[in-house]
Scaffold this motif. Sequence first.
Motif, PDB file in Angstrom:
ATOM      1  N   VAL A  23       5.979  48.831  42.848  1.00  0.00           N
ATOM      2  CA  VAL A  23       5.718  50.253  43.074  1.00  0.00           C
ATOM      3  C   VAL A  23       5.516  50.498  44.565  1.00  0.00           C
ATOM      4  O   VAL A  23       4.683  49.854  45.205  1.00  0.00           O
ATOM      5  CB  VAL A  23       4.484  50.720  42.274  1.00  0.00           C
ATOM      6  CG1 VAL A  23       4.122  52.149  42.653  1.00  0.00           C
ATOM      7  CG2 VAL A  23       4.749  50.609  40.787  1.00  0.00           C
ATOM      8  N   GLY A  24       6.274  51.413  45.126  1.00  0.00           N
ATOM      9  CA  GLY A  24       6.188  51.707  46.550  1.00  0.00           C
ATOM     10  C   GLY A  24       7.115  50.870  47.410  1.00  0.00           C
ATOM     11  O   GLY A  24       7.118  51.003  48.641  1.00  0.00           O
ATOM     12  N   GLN A  25       7.915  50.013  46.794  1.00  0.00           N
ATOM     13  CA  GLN A  25       8.855  49.184  47.552  1.00  0.00           C
ATOM     14  C   GLN A  25       9.900  50.063  48.242  1.00  0.00           C
ATOM     15  O   GLN A  25      10.445  50.992  47.658  1.00  0.00           O
ATOM     16  CB  GLN A  25       9.559  48.199  46.612  1.00  0.00           C
ATOM     17  CG  GLN A  25      10.644  47.359  47.273  1.00  0.00           C
ATOM     18  CD  GLN A  25      10.084  46.392  48.300  1.00  0.00           C
ATOM     19  OE1 GLN A  25       9.150  45.660  48.013  1.00  0.00           O
ATOM     20  NE2 GLN A  25      10.665  46.392  49.484  1.00  0.00           N
ATOM     21  N   LYS A  26      10.184  49.753  49.506  1.00  0.00           N
ATOM     22  CA  LYS A  26      11.230  50.483  50.211  1.00  0.00           C
ATOM     23  C   LYS A  26      12.591  49.925  49.813  1.00  0.00           C
ATOM     24  O   LYS A  26      12.784  48.709  49.757  1.00  0.00           O
ATOM     25  CB  LYS A  26      11.040  50.387  51.718  1.00  0.00           C
ATOM     26  CG  LYS A  26       9.919  51.262  52.238  1.00  0.00           C
ATOM     27  CD  LYS A  26      10.014  51.461  53.738  1.00  0.00           C
ATOM     28  CE  LYS A  26       9.007  52.498  54.216  1.00  0.00           C
ATOM     29  NZ  LYS A  26       9.158  52.792  55.659  1.00  0.00           N
TER      30      LYS A  26
ATOM     31  N   THR B 176       6.409  45.428  50.580  1.00  0.00           N
ATOM     32  CA  THR B 176       6.930  46.751  50.242  1.00  0.00           C
ATOM     33  C   THR B 176       7.587  47.441  51.431  1.00  0.00           C
ATOM     34  O   THR B 176       8.348  48.397  51.249  1.00  0.00           O
ATOM     35  CB  THR B 176       5.802  47.656  49.708  1.00  0.00           C
ATOM     36  OG1 THR B 176       4.776  47.768  50.704  1.00  0.00           O
ATOM     37  CG2 THR B 176       5.223  47.092  48.430  1.00  0.00           C
ATOM     38  N   GLU B 177       7.317  46.968  52.670  1.00  0.00           N
ATOM     39  CA  GLU B 177       7.865  47.626  53.856  1.00  0.00           C
ATOM     40  C   GLU B 177       9.224  47.061  54.254  1.00  0.00           C
ATOM     41  O   GLU B 177       9.853  47.566  55.178  1.00  0.00           O
ATOM     42  CB  GLU B 177       6.882  47.484  55.018  1.00  0.00           C
ATOM     43  CG  GLU B 177       5.484  47.978  54.698  1.00  0.00           C
ATOM     44  CD  GLU B 177       5.499  49.352  54.037  1.00  0.00           C
ATOM     45  OE1 GLU B 177       5.846  50.327  54.720  1.00  0.00           O
ATOM     46  OE2 GLU B 177       5.183  49.423  52.829  1.00  0.00           O
TER      47      GLU B 177
ATOM     48  N   ALA C  39       2.137  53.215  52.716  1.00  0.00           N
ATOM     49  CA  ALA C  39       2.336  51.936  52.031  1.00  0.00           C
ATOM     50  C   ALA C  39       1.273  51.764  50.962  1.00  0.00           C
ATOM     51  O   ALA C  39       0.106  52.128  51.166  1.00  0.00           O
ATOM     52  CB  ALA C  39       2.265  50.784  53.025  1.00  0.00           C
ATOM     53  N   PRO C  40       1.630  51.239  49.809  1.00  0.00           N
ATOM     54  CA  PRO C  40       0.635  51.027  48.754  1.00  0.00           C
ATOM     55  C   PRO C  40      -0.389  49.992  49.169  1.00  0.00           C
ATOM     56  O   PRO C  40      -0.107  49.104  49.982  1.00  0.00           O
ATOM     57  CB  PRO C  40       1.480  50.547  47.565  1.00  0.00           C
ATOM     58  CG  PRO C  40       2.715  49.973  48.175  1.00  0.00           C
ATOM     59  CD  PRO C  40       2.974  50.782  49.404  1.00  0.00           C
TER      60      PRO C  40
ATOM     61  N   ASP D  99      12.677  58.550  53.288  1.00  0.00           N
ATOM     62  CA  ASP D  99      11.959  58.292  54.549  1.00  0.00           C
ATOM     63  C   ASP D  99      12.179  59.388  55.576  1.00  0.00           C
ATOM     64  O   ASP D  99      11.361  59.574  56.478  1.00  0.00           O
ATOM     65  CB  ASP D  99      12.434  56.959  55.146  1.00  0.00           C
ATOM     66  CG  ASP D  99      11.693  55.771  54.548  1.00  0.00           C
ATOM     67  OD1 ASP D  99      10.706  55.991  53.821  1.00  0.00           O
ATOM     68  OD2 ASP D  99      12.110  54.627  54.803  1.00  0.00           O
TER      69      ASP D  99
ATOM     70  N   ARG E 222      10.785  55.033  49.525  1.00  0.00           N
ATOM     71  CA  ARG E 222       9.932  54.297  48.597  1.00  0.00           C
ATOM     72  C   ARG E 222      10.322  54.602  47.157  1.00  0.00           C
ATOM     73  O   ARG E 222      10.545  55.763  46.801  1.00  0.00           O
ATOM     74  CB  ARG E 222       8.459  54.661  48.798  1.00  0.00           C
ATOM     75  CG  ARG E 222       7.904  54.212  50.114  1.00  0.00           C
ATOM     76  CD  ARG E 222       6.385  54.236  50.103  1.00  0.00           C
ATOM     77  NE  ARG E 222       5.873  53.979  51.447  1.00  0.00           N
ATOM     78  CZ  ARG E 222       5.768  52.785  51.990  1.00  0.00           C
ATOM     79  NH1 ARG E 222       6.164  51.721  51.305  1.00  0.00           N
ATOM     80  NH2 ARG E 222       5.296  52.627  53.221  1.00  0.00           N
TER      81      ARG E 222
ATOM     82  N   VAL F 188       9.178  54.951  43.446  1.00  0.00           N
ATOM     83  CA  VAL F 188       7.911  55.310  42.814  1.00  0.00           C
ATOM     84  C   VAL F 188       8.131  55.560  41.324  1.00  0.00           C
ATOM     85  O   VAL F 188       9.183  56.064  40.923  1.00  0.00           O
ATOM     86  CB  VAL F 188       7.305  56.570  43.471  1.00  0.00           C
ATOM     87  CG1 VAL F 188       5.951  56.905  42.877  1.00  0.00           C
ATOM     88  CG2 VAL F 188       7.185  56.373  44.981  1.00  0.00           C
TER      89      VAL F 188
ATOM     90  N   ALA G 265       4.213  59.324  52.500  1.00  0.00           N
ATOM     91  CA  ALA G 265       4.277  58.264  51.486  1.00  0.00           C
ATOM     92  C   ALA G 265       3.788  56.967  52.114  1.00  0.00           C
ATOM     93  O   ALA G 265       4.600  56.115  52.496  1.00  0.00           O
ATOM     94  CB  ALA G 265       5.691  58.120  50.947  1.00  0.00           C
TER      95      ALA G 265
END
Length: 249
Positions: free
Chosen positions: A62-65, A41-42, A199-200, A186, A140, A142, A197
Amino acid sequence: MRPRWLAMLALCLIVAGVFAWLGQWQLGRALDTVPVDSGQTERVVPLTDVVEPGEYLNAPLVGQKATTDGHFVADDFLIVSRRMNGDAEGFWVTGQFRVDAAAPTSLAVALGWAPTRQQAQDAAAALNAEAGQATSVTGRVVSDEGPQVPPRDDPLAMTTMSPAALLSRWHDIAGLDMYRPYLISDAAPDGLVTIAAPAPEGQSGLNWLNLFYAAEWAVFAGFAFYLWYRLARDAWEKEVEELEENSPG
């Protein structure tokens, strides 16, 4: 054993078979055997690699950059209240980001947080003055929180980040495609604080919604047999009653 009821049983078997196939299909979608890579996700990827306009966001993403190019639309910087940033409650400033695409397409973006409504309104006014310039957003992705009934003392307030609710207040939306999820930026513009926000947490890849649908189809398949049983039993009991009534003595 009469032809009528045997034919209905065959029909129930077909219906139950279809339901069983649908359940198996949903189960296959629910059980993602490929684990989510640590740190996936980062890694900033193009928005189109995460989700397409009008589609729901898959659970592992979900939470993917993500990042995309385009511009903000003037007069569509709206405020969402009751937003937590750490332990402090405040306000989000959001905007309509018109992405560069063949067809008009927009993404809801949460730009930053402010502790007071006045600070959020001042930041929105400054952003309106700069809207229309080509830029890019990164942050991110969401899932939509869904609309919520506003408080009685402020019927125009928005308290959830709902792209659908924002769309109802945006301008120039004729023929507009829309992303269902939204993006948390960001970097916050001047006058706002960057939205927290993190990281998940690690995800197993199991999609619980699809798992629920799979169980639901299994129940429907069982109900098809139960329906045949009840109809056949009711018919049998009615015939028995008629025989007893018509029997001599």
